[in-house]
Enzyme design. Structure first.
Site, PDB file in Angstrom:
ATOM      1  N   LYS A   1       0.726  -1.208  -0.035  1.00  0.00           N
ATOM      2  CA  LYS A   1       0.101  -0.178  -0.177  1.00  0.00           C
ATOM      3  C   LYS A   1       1.150   1.120  -0.036  1.00  0.00           C
ATOM      4  O   LYS A   1       2.040   1.228   0.132  1.00  0.00           O
ATOM      5  CB  LYS A   1      -0.852   0.096   1.390  1.00  0.00           C
ATOM      6  CG  LYS A   1      -0.429   0.058   2.729  1.00  0.00           C
ATOM      7  CD  LYS A   1      -1.135  -0.026   3.720  1.00  0.00           C
ATOM      8  CE  LYS A   1      -0.582   0.088   5.033  1.00  0.00           C
ATOM      9  NZ  LYS A   1      -1.184   0.196   6.066  1.00  0.00           N
TER      10      LYS A   1
ATOM     11  N   ARG B   1     -10.127   1.007  15.388  1.00  0.00           N
ATOM     12  CA  ARG B   1      -9.991   1.969  13.993  1.00  0.00           C
ATOM     13  C   ARG B   1     -10.853   1.132  13.106  1.00  0.00           C
ATOM     14  O   ARG B   1     -12.091   2.095  12.769  1.00  0.00           O
ATOM     15  CB  ARG B   1      -8.724   1.626  13.483  1.00  0.00           C
ATOM     16  CG  ARG B   1      -8.268   2.695  12.402  1.00  0.00           C
ATOM     17  CD  ARG B   1      -6.882   2.465  11.942  1.00  0.00           C
ATOM     18  NE  ARG B   1      -6.416   1.361  11.376  1.00  0.00           N
ATOM     19  CZ  ARG B   1      -5.045   1.150  11.057  1.00  0.00           C
ATOM     20  NH1 ARG B   1      -4.175   2.074  11.186  1.00  0.00           N
ATOM     21  NH2 ARG B   1      -4.681  -0.030  10.528  1.00  0.00           N
TER      22      ARG B   1
ATOM     23  N   TYR C   1      15.020  32.567   1.225  1.00  0.00           N
ATOM     24  CA  TYR C   1      13.748  33.472   1.333  1.00  0.00           C
ATOM     25  C   TYR C   1      14.154  34.156   2.836  1.00  0.00           C
ATOM     26  O   TYR C   1      14.373  33.492   3.722  1.00  0.00           O
ATOM     27  CB  TYR C   1      12.562  32.550   1.445  1.00  0.00           C
ATOM     28  CG  TYR C   1      12.126  32.375  -0.267  1.00  0.00           C
ATOM     29  CD1 TYR C   1      12.137  33.264  -1.112  1.00  0.00           C
ATOM     30  CD2 TYR C   1      11.742  31.049  -0.315  1.00  0.00           C
ATOM     31  CE1 TYR C   1      11.717  32.975  -2.293  1.00  0.00           C
ATOM     32  CE2 TYR C   1      11.496  30.699  -1.704  1.00  0.00           C
ATOM     33  CZ  TYR C   1      11.622  31.682  -2.615  1.00  0.00           C
ATOM     34  OH  TYR C   1      11.022  31.102  -3.943  1.00  0.00           O
TER      35      TYR C   1
ATOM     36  N   MET D   1      10.688  25.113  -2.326  1.00  0.00           N
ATOM     37  CA  MET D   1       9.868  23.955  -2.979  1.00  0.00           C
ATOM     38  C   MET D   1      10.579  23.024  -3.718  1.00  0.00           C
ATOM     39  O   MET D   1      10.325  21.658  -3.596  1.00  0.00           O
ATOM     40  CB  MET D   1       8.859  24.796  -3.891  1.00  0.00           C
ATOM     41  CG  MET D   1       7.934  23.291  -4.446  1.00  0.00           C
ATOM     42  SD  MET D   1       6.679  24.244  -5.581  1.00  0.00           S
ATOM     43  CE  MET D   1       5.597  24.997  -4.497  1.00  0.00           C
TER      44      MET D   1
END
Length: 827
Positions: A493, A594, A721, A770
């Site tokens: 998964k 759960r 930045y 980013m």
């Protein structure tokens, strides 16, 4: 290929062979993996039962395919099969070692035995490269250095060979004496001693003494005196008292003494003294490991009588060896397996086997060069290659070289042939390659890397390398903990924990995993489209995907009545459910709270299941809340008891037989009594376990990037930045093409996170952008633009990054962006 006889093998073992096909007792290949039987009629299959599997299960299928000769540890599967011959032994590996020992005794030319922690395969391959002009050499294939690999290697030596090079590796005490009996080396090379398999020995000295057993019958031993412990143990060993020692190193007592060395433009220049004369060698590598490996080669060449001029000319031709098969994305929705580093039959078989795992691709394209120095006639060689190509379903052969083109009649009419690699490149746009698995297999002189560069899909410089060999090692570690007949479900998964679902599933399917599990239906559907046929459980089924799950034979996790009824409404209208009911797995909530049915739900659940004949309850399972936490073992035992009682109740009330599973990775080693019928292996498969398990697991994923640019900044400048990175002294700052969009999160900025360059840590400066980040490399003066950067893997384990981020390794792995290219390789 060499001719063998089962009757001869029986004679070696002093046992009787069971002969039911008297005309078929001869063979050429010895195989222990049923998936690698290339020539059934000419093969002996050795059936081995181990924690990885049981070869006896495949005897019937192999006999039907034409295999007539077997060595078995039990005869229940074979005694009623006609037209086969077999030898029954107590232990198949021991039997192979005894057979190989007898075969070795017929060989009188020199055999070199190589052992050590690192460098064995490279020294072997480089020795072959520099000596092949003068000797007919047999060398063991790839890393065939185990208790099983060594006897199979030795059995391939034949009377045409006048030199052999065999490597031997051990991982446990009391292993080397068996390999020493098989190899019986005349000369030995002890490369070095490192940390590999250290967990199984009490000290370095114990490991050295174990490895030294390989050399007890050697006439000559080659080693480096700079490894002080090796030198100490060798010189003090009574068993090696009559063995001549020839050494190199910086120490005064070394026979080949290194006076000095320096690196320039990628080469290492070494000043040496040999027999009181000074010499200089130029070595075509800058790294210390390659220099050490070459020096072992030089030492043996000197012993053989080569002069320094010849040694220099031959070692300058040595190239770095890729010890792995890389699998990368290629143009036109294809993948490329790059094994363009060697050209021999054994490595071709290994590469074709890796190709076979790529079941998603119907077209298989093989780029193949001329093979040199194989010890076979060209007619025999290309006849054997053509048979391999036919058996492995190669759709298109592209042959490169004058020799292979001469034998074009041996290959399919669709094959294409070019005299040189450049000729092929000039025409490559016209070669029909789409949705294909492409294998590059060629001798180094053909420079197939040029073809790889053209066919490879261009992408981001940041990559996640997935070591499939390590993944299989982890799988086999957990398999070794299981009781007999307990099945294995592997979790793929979340993009296989960031590693790539289809590629990982391919490998797991090929290596005998019983079940797979995904989170959502679309993941399972993608695996079916990629050719995965294993049973697949979907852990989070959604109503909208239930019909598609039936169509693709995916078993949903049924955890409440809403999903049960929704699935039932679809399933009961499907024709043919009487003969082919739809499989489901029932989830019980024993304490995780759960998903799952609770105890109060069980009577109604059983009632409804009894009224739904269109369902087959494939399994009942639950999830432990704290399987790896000793502080909660009482709670875990309570969950296990609940699961036992509740699943027994379901079985009694429904009369159905099903599998049971409750353990995840953390529970497999800690709660052996709860293996039930199956276990679920998740994060452990990817090399992440408890502190107790971690020494037995291997790193699977390595996140790498490169240095895009280096800037020299003065005190008072800022980086990034909002001017958050302050330069307080003259500094060198490297920009890396990895940012938070790739999974290198902003929390790692401003000196909190680090990467490794040339084995040393470099900390972030300024914020994480980013697509980029910056690191301070002021303390690393030899770092250059384009150098490789390790974000996590080795030496920085993913646990360390997770701790910095105040999270768990799961989140780090699954957070690696899909735009980061995955590169798969097998060692």
């Amino acid at each position: 290929m060499q001719d063998f006889s089962l009757l001869q093998f029986a004679d070696y073992l002093s046992v009787s062979a069971q002969i039911k096909a008297a005309s078929k007792t001869e063979f050429k290949e010895i195989v222990f993996d049923s998936r690698k039987v290339f020539y059934p009629v000419n093969s002996l299959f050795v059936a081995i039962k181990s924690n990885k599997g049981d070869g006896h299960k495949y005897i019937k299928d192999l006999a039907e395919k034409g295999v007539a000769n077997f060595i078995v540890e039990r005869d229940s599967e074979i005694k009623n099969i006609d037209n086969v011959n077999y030898i029954l032994v107590d232990n198949a590996i021991d039997a192979l070692q005894k057979i190989a020992t007898q075969h070795r005794n017929q060989f009188t030319s020199p055999i070199v035995g190589i052992t050590g922690s690192n460098g064995k395969t490279i020294v072997k391959e480089w020795l072959y490269s520099v000596l092949q002009e003068d000797y007919k050499i047999y060398r063991s294939p790839k890393s065939f250095n185990s208790q099983l690999g060594v006897p199979i290697s030795v059995l391939q030596i034949n009377q045409e060979n006048n030199f052999a090079i065999i490597e031997a590796g051990i991982s446990q005490p009391n292993e080397m004496h068996k390999l020493a009996s098989v190899i019986q080396p005349d000369w030995g090379i002890f490369t070095n001693i490192g940390s590999a398999h250290a967990e199984n020995f009490n000290s370095f000295e114990e490991r050295i003494q174990e490895k030294m057993q390989l050399f007890e019958r050697c006439k000559v031993l080659f080693y480096c005196t700079d490894h002080a412990l090796i030198h100490q143990e060798v010189t003090q060993s009574k068993q090696l008292a009559n063995c001549q020692k020839i050494t190199w190193g910086k120490q005064e007592n070394a026979q080949l003494k290194v006076i000095s060395s320096h690196v320039n433009l990628g080469n290492t220049f070494v000043r040496l003294i040999w027999q009181e004369h000074e010499h200089t060698l130029t070595l075509p590598f800058a790294d210390s490991a390659s220099v050490e490996n070459i020096m072992h080669v030089c030492l043996l060449m000197l012993h053989l009588g080569y002069n320094f001029e010849t040694i220099q000319s031959r070692i300058l031709q040595l190239q770095a060896l890729e010890m792995r098969l890389e699998i990368k994305a290629a143009i036109n929705n294809s993948v490329i397996i790059n094994d363009a580093y060697s050209a021999d039959i054994e490595s071709l078989k290994i590469a074709l086997n890796s190709m076979e795992q790529q079941v998603k691709f119907k077209q298989r394209v093989l780029f193949l060069s001329d093979f040199y120095q194989t010890g076979k006639s060209n007619d025999e060689l290309y006849s054997e290659i053509s048979l391999l190509i036919k058996q492995k379903g190669i759709s298109l052969l592209i042959g490169i070289g004058e020799e292979i083109a001469t034998f074009r009649n041996y290959f399919p009419n669709s094959s294409l042939f070019f005299k040189t690699t450049n000729d092929c490149l000039d025409n490559i746009a016209q070669i029909p390659i789409h949705n294909a698995c492409i294998l590059l297999k060629g001798a180094r002189v053909f420079e197939f890397e040029k073809i790889a560069d053209i066919l490879q899909e261009k992408s981001h410089e940041t990559v996640l390398e997935i070591n499939l060999s390590a993944l299989l090692q982890n799988l086999n570690y957990y398999r070794s903990l299981l009781k007999p007949n307990v099945k294995m479900m592997a979790m793929v998964k979340a993009f296989s924990y960031g590693s790539g679902s289809a590629e990982i599933a391919n490998v797991l399917q090929h290596n005998g995993v019983d079940y797979l599990a995904v989170a959502y239906a679309d993941e399972g559907i993608a695996l079916r489209k990629a050719g995965i046929t294993l049973p697949i459980m979907v852990m989070n089924p959604e109503k909208d995907g239930l019909l598609a799950m039936i169509e693709h034979q995916l078993a949903p996790e049924i955890y409440n009545f809403r999903i049960l009824e929704a699935f039932s409404e679809i399933a009961k209208n499907r024709a043919g459910y009487e003969e082919n009911p739809i499989k489901i797995q029932l989830k019980l909530d024993t304490g995780m709270h759960r998903l799952g049915f609770e105890k109060a739900d069980l009577p109604e659940l059983c009632k409804r299941i009894n009224a739904m004949p269109w369902f087959e309850v494939e399994a009942v399972f639950s999830h432990l809340a704290a399987s790896s936490e000793p502080d909660f073992d009482d709670f875990t035992q309570m969950q296990i008891h609940r699961f036992t009682d509740w699943s027994n109740y379901i079985q009694q009330q429904t009369g159905r037989t099903f599998l049971r599973h409750i353990l995840n990775s953390g529970g497999i080693s800690r709660h052996v009594s709860a293996h039930f019928d199956m276990v679920r292996l998740g994060i452990g498969l990817y090399g992440i376990g408890s502190k107790e398990e971690q020494p037995f697991l291997q790193h699977v994923s390595t996140l790498k990037t490169t240095i895009s640019q280096i800037k020299e900044l003065a005190m008072g400048e800022t980086v990034g930045y909002n001017r958050r990175g302050k330069i307080t002294q003259s500094s060198r700052i490297a920009t890396l093409p990895i940012g938070y969009a790739d999974g290198f999160l902003r929390k790692l900025g401003n000196g909190k996170g680090c990467v490794f360059i040339n084995g040393q840590a470099a900390f972030t400066i300024g914020g994480i952008c980013m697509d980029m980040c910056m690191v301070d490399i002021t303390h690393l003066p030899k770092v250059n633009e384009g150098d490789t950067v390790i974000v996590f893997g080795n030496p920085q384990h993913i646990h360390q990054m997770a701790e910095t981020l105040d999270t768990i390794p799961y989140e780090v792995l699954t957070g690696i962006s899909a735009r980061v290219k995955r590169i798969y390789f097998q060692e």
